[in-house]
Design an enzyme around this catalytic site. Structure first.
Site, PDB file in Angstrom:
ATOM      1  N   GLY A 134      24.575  41.016  72.938  1.00 23.13           N
ATOM      2  CA  GLY A 134      25.462  39.764  72.610  1.00 23.13           C
ATOM      3  C   GLY A 134      24.792  38.876  71.549  1.00 23.13           C
ATOM      4  O   GLY A 134      25.188  38.597  70.466  1.00 23.13           O
ATOM      5  N   ALA A 135      23.434  38.770  72.050  1.00 18.55           N
ATOM      6  CA  ALA A 135      22.815  37.874  71.157  1.00 18.55           C
ATOM      7  C   ALA A 135      20.999  37.884  71.734  1.00 18.55           C
ATOM      8  O   ALA A 135      20.910  38.451  72.692  1.00 18.55           O
ATOM      9  CB  ALA A 135      22.988  36.371  71.320  1.00 18.55           C
ATOM     10  N   MET A 136      20.324  37.490  70.696  1.00 22.64           N
ATOM     11  CA  MET A 136      18.715  37.695  71.101  1.00 22.64           C
ATOM     12  C   MET A 136      17.932  36.389  70.511  1.00 22.64           C
ATOM     13  O   MET A 136      18.273  35.823  69.609  1.00 22.64           O
ATOM     14  CB  MET A 136      18.392  38.891  70.463  1.00 22.64           C
ATOM     15  N   ASN A 181      15.226  35.350  69.582  1.00 22.17           N
ATOM     16  CA  ASN A 181      14.211  35.356  68.819  1.00 22.17           C
ATOM     17  C   ASN A 181      13.773  33.838  68.252  1.00 22.17           C
ATOM     18  O   ASN A 181      14.658  33.091  68.015  1.00 22.17           O
ATOM     19  CB  ASN A 181      14.227  35.962  67.362  1.00 22.17           C
ATOM     20  N   HIS A 194      23.083  29.378  75.705  1.00 24.64           N
ATOM     21  CA  HIS A 194      22.072  30.432  76.220  1.00 24.64           C
ATOM     22  C   HIS A 194      20.930  30.731  75.359  1.00 24.64           C
ATOM     23  O   HIS A 194      19.709  30.457  75.802  1.00 24.64           O
ATOM     24  CB  HIS A 194      22.854  31.667  76.781  1.00 24.64           C
ATOM     25  N   GLU A 195      21.245  31.200  74.141  1.00 25.60           N
ATOM     26  CA  GLU A 195      20.031  31.396  73.434  1.00 25.60           C
ATOM     27  C   GLU A 195      19.157  30.290  72.944  1.00 25.60           C
ATOM     28  O   GLU A 195      17.827  30.313  72.862  1.00 25.60           O
ATOM     29  CB  GLU A 195      20.719  32.209  72.176  1.00 25.60           C
ATOM     30  N   HIS A 242      16.740  29.369  75.694  1.00 20.62           N
ATOM     31  CA  HIS A 242      15.761  30.266  75.688  1.00 20.62           C
ATOM     32  C   HIS A 242      14.381  29.643  74.741  1.00 20.62           C
ATOM     33  O   HIS A 242      13.373  30.151  74.642  1.00 20.62           O
ATOM     34  CB  HIS A 242      15.972  31.569  75.027  1.00 20.62           C
ATOM     35  N   GLU A 246      16.222  34.744  81.640  1.00 21.31           N
ATOM     36  CA  GLU A 246      17.670  34.894  81.511  1.00 21.31           C
ATOM     37  C   GLU A 246      18.389  34.334  82.709  1.00 21.31           C
ATOM     38  O   GLU A 246      19.385  33.662  82.338  1.00 21.31           O
ATOM     39  CB  GLU A 246      18.103  36.378  81.851  1.00 21.31           C
TER      40      GLU A 246
END
Length: 864
Positions: free
Chosen positions: A266-268, A270, A302-303, A306, A325
């Site tokens: 869905g997404a990352m 980085n 969410h990302e 992170h 996560e």
């Protein structure tokens, strides 16, 4: 196949080399789908060595040398694809101390959505990356484990008309060294793990904003960048919120968010350059459904969480991936609840808690912290336990400690490990130090052992209530450790003051409890447990469910009672009577909880046409008045009212088979496809599904065209996935043929097959198709999609089908899907047991002359 522990550990890098800095220059050829790389790695040898081992996969080495004490020592390279490692052998022993490796190599821009890979729009190619968890090694030789943090200088040689994006800001843009190209260099990164590196090449266009002095961009292909504003607005709010919450400013010089046409996850997250699947970031705010807006906002929040929790401070090893996560899943709800209070985020959290508890009640569940050594095992760690259970445990712990002591513990943890690595113990020790409460004992009991407890509450007498705990399984034939116990805060609802949360740690214990007219043992609905009550207490709860319990508490109460029906502790009639008691509830999340249970009744318990017809009649009688009361969509409607209307509409059109709803769905769908702005976005998605379930070939063609031509990524995806909802066998096959054709991106292909496999009316055709066309299906399989496909086999409900699944996947192995296959068999066994336990109960309930809309129920096996 048995693998020795030594063989598994051998996939970890042996040392003694530790990197400090990478310099990377990559030159992609987007037409030939290849790239070349020049790399230096400044590292330290902790002891003398005549070889250095690092990670590399699918790379071709031209030259490798070590620079030490002014000398150049060439290396011979041996590759071990099985271990995904390269060994550089030197003719003389390298002494301890600093060493610089220089490496020239090349590789392919593959199409499997891993490493440095090729993505395609309708008009051109892009070169993009996805390195988590273990695929940086496909783009550059590296020490590809999270604890090997280093700094990075990245530069990209790209065509003059293109641009490049990486983790940090651009510091130079110079012509050459290839004619018609430019070299774009980026600022040095902070210390970070290899899986967080990112670089992208193409003609991306961006919208710009800022928050707390940090430039923020939302980027996409030129034809879709206009759909990025919603995500950008959310990111501006979230960055400021996190700056304040964490007490540590966003650590990078800029934040980019990039939507990519082909993207498996869905997404990352980085560091400084978050990548997304287009649907997870882009939408038209005027026409998008509430679901779509929430999904995009959740992904962005969410990302971004992170960036602190996972990127700045990273788990030591993948067995603690939940630290990344689970925390980001939990944390994302906090800014959302402030940014969009009308989205009713606490109720959303309660709904997610129910789904997680159902997952964790299976015999094949795992502890949150589980061993993972190989890339396949690591990939399998990204599941509902790492995300959902870990988030739920954090939510319960915060509820017990208090928001401010919990936040102080998070700050203490981050501050102590800035740009480093940490463990679960580091985290819960910080919480314990900040709060003075036994956070460590609570979290350790839930992180290190599998499953969940069923708490059985007796009657309140003399200011206390007897409570017992026992591991709960959805399947009553499952067995576990009879002595297993958890340390839990049990928050007991009280009308006089804030709920008390005494600690339960023994298998049987008396807890202090106020003498209330109605007793409820999960105040706020945040407890990580299922709850069972004595018969009088249960009856009183059912009578007062709409007046005494908050929406979040109603959601967890309904979820707990449905779970007990699945486990044979109560009858299915008990739950259906409870469902009738909340039929007029104003919360979409309460009705969605009922709907999820009714879907299982319809798909897995009802087994004859007559039972389905009688269930449909009950649904129409019970829930049609609630939909009628809502009326047509209006501009003044809240998001939750729109969600509630859509949920009831879908329930009546699907399980209820209401001909008026079906006709209205087709009318709304035609209107929406002609003019998306003419139909309320949330209702339109449901209408498309109901219309497709009853649709013909002409409507199939219409949706297929929309999926191919719509500019809005949300509409394209909706139209594509709805093709899997048709029930005519010929159209089922058409959808499956289309799914595995080159016209569908492989990130989406298996999703259509999964939908077909999960519906009792299409799964036989889909299963036969899958077996007969496995080579075509397999060609579309990506790492996570393959496991999801295998997991969807759990929708079957017979021992014969379970044996067929075993035989087929014994012959056709899917990488990183062994746990998914075990879970599928577990789900099939649960369904077989559920049908055996409750099939006759449903039949009797449907055939009686019950007043099915009454709000009271008599539990058959409530605890005494």
């Amino acid at each position: 196949m048995l693998i020795s522990p030594a063989a598994l550990i051998a996939q970890r890098l042996p040392g003694p080399a530790y990197p400090q800095h990478y310099t990377l220059q990559l030159t992609p050829d987007l037409q030939a789908a290849t790239f070349t790389g020049n790399e230096t790695i400044a590292l330290t040898l902790k002891q003398a060595a005549d070889s250095i081992v690092l990670n590399a996969l699918e790379l071709n080495f031209d030259t490798v040398a070590a620079q030490i004490d002014g000398k150049t020592l060439p290396a011979q390279v041996t590759l071990d694809p099985g271990l995904q490692q390269a060994t550089f052998h030197f003719a003389q022993t390298l002494p301890p101390g600093p060493v610089t490796l220089t490496i020239a190599y090349s590789g392919s821009l593959r199409g499997d959505l891993r490493g440095f890979y090729l993505s395609r729009s309708a008009t051109r190619n892009y070169a993009v990356t996805q390195f988590a968890p273990t695929d940086a090694r496909r783009a550059f030789p590296c020490f590809d484990e999270p604890a090997y943090k280093a700094t990075f200088d990245v530069s990209l040689v790209v065509p003059q008309g293109d641009t490049a994006i990486s983790n940090t800001n651009i510091v130079s843009d110079t012509p050459g060294p290839i004619a018609g190209h430019r070299t774009i260099a980026f600022a040095r990164t902070p210390e970070m793990s290899t899986y967080l590196v990112a670089f992208l090449v193409g003609d991306f266009k961006c919208l710009s904003g800022q928050s707390d002095g940090v430039p923020i961009r939302a980027c996409a292909t030129p034809d879709k960048v206009q759909f990025a504003q919603f995500a950008l607005t959310g990111a501006e709010f979230f960055l400021h919120y996190y700056d304040v919450y964490f007490g540590i400013k966003y650590p990078m010089p800029k934040l980019d968010m990039i939507a990519i046409p082909d993207f498996e996850a869905g997404a990352m997250e980085n560091f400084g350059a978050i990548t997304y699947r287009e649907q997870a970031m882009l939408l038209d705010e005027k026409t998008a459904s509430v679901h779509a807006k929430k999904a995009v906002a959740v992904d962005v929040a969410h990302e971004m969480a992170h960036q602190w929790f996972g990127d700045m401070v990273t788990m030591q090893w993948w067995n603690n991936v939940w630290l990344n996560e689970g925390f980001a899943t939990w944390m994302s709800n906090k800014p959302l609840a402030v940014w969009k209070p009308e989205w009713q985020i606490p109720q959303d959290e309660a709904s997610q808690l129910n789904r997680t508890l159902d997952l964790d009640a299976r015999q094949t569940t795992r502890p949150i912290r589980s061993p993972a050594e190989t890339p396949a095992e690591i990939n399998e760690m990204f599941d509902g336990i790492a995300y959902g259970k870990a988030a739920a445990v954090l939510s319960m712990t915060e509820n017990y400690l208090g928001e401010e002591p919990f936040r102080a513990g998070v700050h203490r943890y981050l501050q102590a490990h800035l740009y480093g690595n940490a463990t679960a113990e580091d985290f819960w020790n910080a919480l314990q130090e900040s709060s003075g409460k036994p956070a460590g004992k609570i979290m350790q009991s839930l992180v290190t052992q599998p499953g969940e407890p069923l708490l059985t509450f007796g009657r309140v007498r003399n200011g206390s209530v007897p409570v017992t705990q026992k591991r709960f399984f959805l399947n009553p034939t499952a067995s576990g450790d009879e002595q297993q116990t958890w340390t839990l805060p049990v928050c007991i609802k009280s009308s006089a003051h804030q709920a008390d949360c005494p600690i339960l740690s023994a298998r049987a214990q008396h807890l202090p409890a106020p003498q209330e007219q109605v007793f409820y043992g999960n105040a706020g609905g945040k407890g990580y447990y299922r709850a069972r009550y004595d018969s009088d207490g249960y009856r009183q709860l059912v009578r007062e469910v709409e007046t005494h319990l908050t929406p979040a508490e109603r959601i967890t109460f309904l979820g707990s009672q449905w779970a007990q029906a699945r486990a044979g502790i109560a009858t299915i009639g008990d739950f259906l009577n409870l469902a009738a008691a909340v039929r007029d509830d104003n919360s979409s999340f309460v009705i969605d909880t009922v709907l999820a249970a009714l879907q299982i009744v319809n798909q897995k318990v009802a087994s004859t046409p007559q039972e389905h017809e009688e269930l449909a009649r009950w649904v129409r009688t019970t829930f049609a008045p609630a939909l009628a009361r809502l009326g047509a969509p209006a501009a003044r409607d809240t998001p939750d009212r729109n969600l509630l209307r859509a949920a009831l509409f879908g329930l009546l059109g699907d399980i209820g088979e209401d001909p008026r709803i079906i006709a209205q769905a087709r009318q709304l769908s035609e209107q929406y496809l002609s003019d998306p702005g003419s139909v309320e976005g949330t209702l339109s998605v449901t209408a498309l599904t109901v219309a497709a379930q009853n649709g013909d070939a002409a409507f199939f063609d219409q949706l297929q065209r929309a999926g191919q031509t719509a500019g809005d990524p949300q509409l394209r995806t909706q139209a594509l996935l709805v093709l899997a909802r048709f029930r005519d066998p010929a159209l089922v096959v058409r959808a499956l043929d289309y799914a595995v054709s080159p016209q569908v991106r492989n990130q989406d292909a298996l999703r259509l097959i999964q939908i077909e496999l999960r519906d009792r009316r299409t799964q036989d055709v889909a299963w036969q198709y899958l077996r007969q066309n496995w080579s075509r299906v397999q060609s579309q399989t990506t790492t996570f999609a393959g496991a999801a496909l295998v997991s969807s086999m759990g929708s079957f409900c017979s021992e014969d089908r379970s044996r067929e699944v075993t035989a087929f996947f014994a012959e056709h192995t899917v990488p990183a899907a062994s746990r998914a296959l075990d879970q599928a068999h577990d789900s099939i066994a649960d369904c077989v047991e559920l049908r055996a336990l409750q099939g006759q109960n449903l039949k009797r309930w449907l055939h009686t002359d019950l007043a099915r809309t009454q709000a009271t129920a008599q539990p058959s096996k409530a605890a005494e």
